[in-house]
Design a protein around this motif. Structure first.
Motif, short mmCIF file in Angstrom:
data_model
loop_
_atom_site.label_atom_id
_atom_site.label_comp_id
_atom_site.label_asym_id
_atom_site.label_seq_id
_atom_site.Cartn_x
_atom_site.Cartn_y
_atom_site.Cartn_z
N ASP A 51 29.42 50.77 18.98
CA ASP A 51 30.04 49.69 20.04
C ASP A 51 31.34 49.61 19.82
N THR A 52 32.15 50.31 20.56
CA THR A 52 33.71 50.45 20.49
C THR A 52 34.33 49.23 20.88
N LYS A 53 33.60 48.03 21.37
CA LYS A 53 34.18 46.83 21.35
C LYS A 53 34.30 46.27 20.19
N GLN B 23 27.73 62.48 28.70
CA GLN B 23 28.43 62.47 27.63
C GLN B 23 28.30 61.40 26.68
N ALA B 24 28.66 61.48 25.53
CA ALA B 24 28.68 60.35 24.62
C ALA B 24 30.05 59.45 24.64
N ILE B 25 30.02 58.29 24.65
CA ILE B 25 31.46 57.52 24.55
C ILE B 25 31.99 57.92 23.03
N ASP B 26 31.23 58.22 22.26
CA ASP B 26 32.07 58.50 20.84
C ASP B 26 32.66 59.86 20.82
N GLY B 27 32.48 60.55 21.77
CA GLY B 27 32.89 62.12 21.75
C GLY B 27 33.54 62.64 22.85
N ALA C 16 28.69 48.80 14.21
CA ALA C 16 27.45 48.22 14.98
C ALA C 16 27.26 49.25 16.31
N SER C 17 26.16 49.47 16.67
CA SER C 17 25.57 50.55 17.60
C SER C 17 25.04 50.01 18.65
N ILE C 18 25.04 50.88 19.62
CA ILE C 18 24.39 50.51 20.93
C ILE C 18 23.94 52.00 21.55
N MET C 19 22.96 51.90 22.48
CA MET C 19 22.65 53.09 23.30
C MET C 19 23.59 53.56 24.33
N ASN C 20 23.80 54.92 23.98
CA ASN C 20 24.95 55.28 24.93
C ASN C 20 24.75 55.05 26.50
N PRO C 21 25.64 54.62 27.05
CA PRO C 21 25.56 54.27 28.39
C PRO C 21 24.90 55.27 29.46
N LEU D 80 21.26 59.11 11.84
CA LEU D 80 20.77 58.12 10.65
C LEU D 80 19.48 57.47 10.71
N PRO D 81 18.88 57.44 9.62
CA PRO D 81 17.46 56.54 9.75
C PRO D 81 17.73 55.41 10.74
N LYS D 82 18.80 54.57 10.71
CA LYS D 82 19.02 53.50 11.70
C LYS D 82 18.92 53.80 12.87
N ALA D 83 18.98 54.80 13.26
CA ALA D 83 19.03 55.53 14.94
C ALA D 83 17.55 55.21 15.68
N GLU D 84 16.70 54.58 14.55
CA GLU D 84 15.31 54.33 14.95
C GLU D 84 15.69 53.04 15.91
N ASP D 85 16.55 52.43 15.68
CA ASP D 85 16.84 51.14 16.59
C ASP D 85 16.70 51.38 17.86
N VAL D 86 17.56 52.59 18.34
CA VAL D 86 17.58 53.15 19.61
C VAL D 86 16.50 53.61 20.31
N LEU D 87 15.60 54.06 19.34
CA LEU D 87 14.27 54.73 19.70
C LEU D 87 13.34 53.62 20.14
#
Length: 264
Positions: free
Chosen positions: A12-14, A121-125, A31-36, A66-73
């Motif tokens: 979350d770039t904010k 595209q992803a906002i982190d790359g 902090a993380s979000i699902m890519n828009p 990472l394992p915490k990417a389970e949250d976005v799933l």
């Protein structure tokens, strides 16, 4: 119909970004979000399911991280996806777009699909490379920059953004589509969906499960892109400076610039 949607958990770039000493993102510290763009792709799949009926469409969401990417799933499941796959292993860490696309393609080969949807595209790359690379690895037709999408029989019809105009393209499935965030307005999770999502089992693929992935194409060592320097501070130029003599001249200048950029 079986649809695979690739989603990514991005910083979350904010809230700010942090880097490791090797120049890669320290995802555990952010902090993380699902890519828009990915979320718009998921919504497109859900609308196809709405139109064709829940019994006729199965949506599987796939992410690598990472394992915490389970949250976005689980967020995707709460929105209405049917299944979820997490690709995670320390040996896959530090991947650039080449290694990432190779890894995700290896995971998708283990699934059934008629249509694959990724974000543009992803906002982190901001590379817009992973979706097209996956289509190449899987030898599939590709339509990128989708701003409208519909199914016609065994084909998909896409309105594709192109400069200040657009293309209307049709491809027979199976194929891959990359979605723009402007494609739609993603729905919210429902309370019932949230409860159900946390009871759903998520399939996990580690490196050993990806039998078509070669060691030379994975992780940091399999990434041809080398980061020379990374920073969360981007220098901006001074821009163009003008000094109109009257308010009318200033207004004309602004309108001309907006027209030049096709804003008006």
């Amino acid at each position: 119909m079986k649809i695979v949607v690739c989603v990514k958990q991005v910083p979350d770039t904010k809230a700010g970004v942090k880097f490791k000493p090797d120049g890669t993102l320290d995802r555990n510290a952010m902090a993380s979000i699902m890519n828009p763009d990915d979320k718009a792709g998921l919504e497109a799949a859900l609308r196809i399911k709405d139109d064709m009926g829940a019994d006729n469409v199965e949506i599987t969401v796939v992410t690598m991280g990472l394992p915490k990417a389970e949250d976005v799933l689980r967020e995707a499941l709460a929105m209405g996806a049917d299944k979820a796959v997490l690709v995670t292993d320390r040996r896959l860490g530090g991947a650039d777009t080449w290694a990432t696309s190779q890894t995700i393609a290896a995971a998708i080969r283990k699934l059934e699909y008629d249509l694959i949807i990724t974000g543009r595209q992803a906002i982190d790359g901001d590379t817009a490379q992973v979706g097209p690379q996956i289509s190449e690895h899987l030898d599939l037709p590709l339509i990128s920059y989708a701003e409208e999408l519909k199914i016609e029989g065994d084909s998909v019809v896409v309105k594709r953004q192109y400069d200040d105009r657009h293309h209307i393209l049709k491809a027979k499935m199976p194929c891959l589509i990359t979605a723009l965030s402007e494609l739609n307005e993603p729905r919210y999770m429902t309370p019932g969906g949230i409860f159900d999502a946390f009871e759903e089992e998520i399939t996990v693929f580690d490196r050993d499960a990806l039998d078509t992935l070669e060691d030379c194409n994975m992780g940091l060592k399999g990434s041809p892109t080398q980061i020379a320097k990374a920073s969360d501070k981007v220098a901006k130029g001074a821009g163009e400076k003008v000094a109109p003599e009257t308010a009318s001249e200033a207004a004309d200048y602004i309108l001309a610039k907006l027209a030049e950029k096709f804003v008006i």
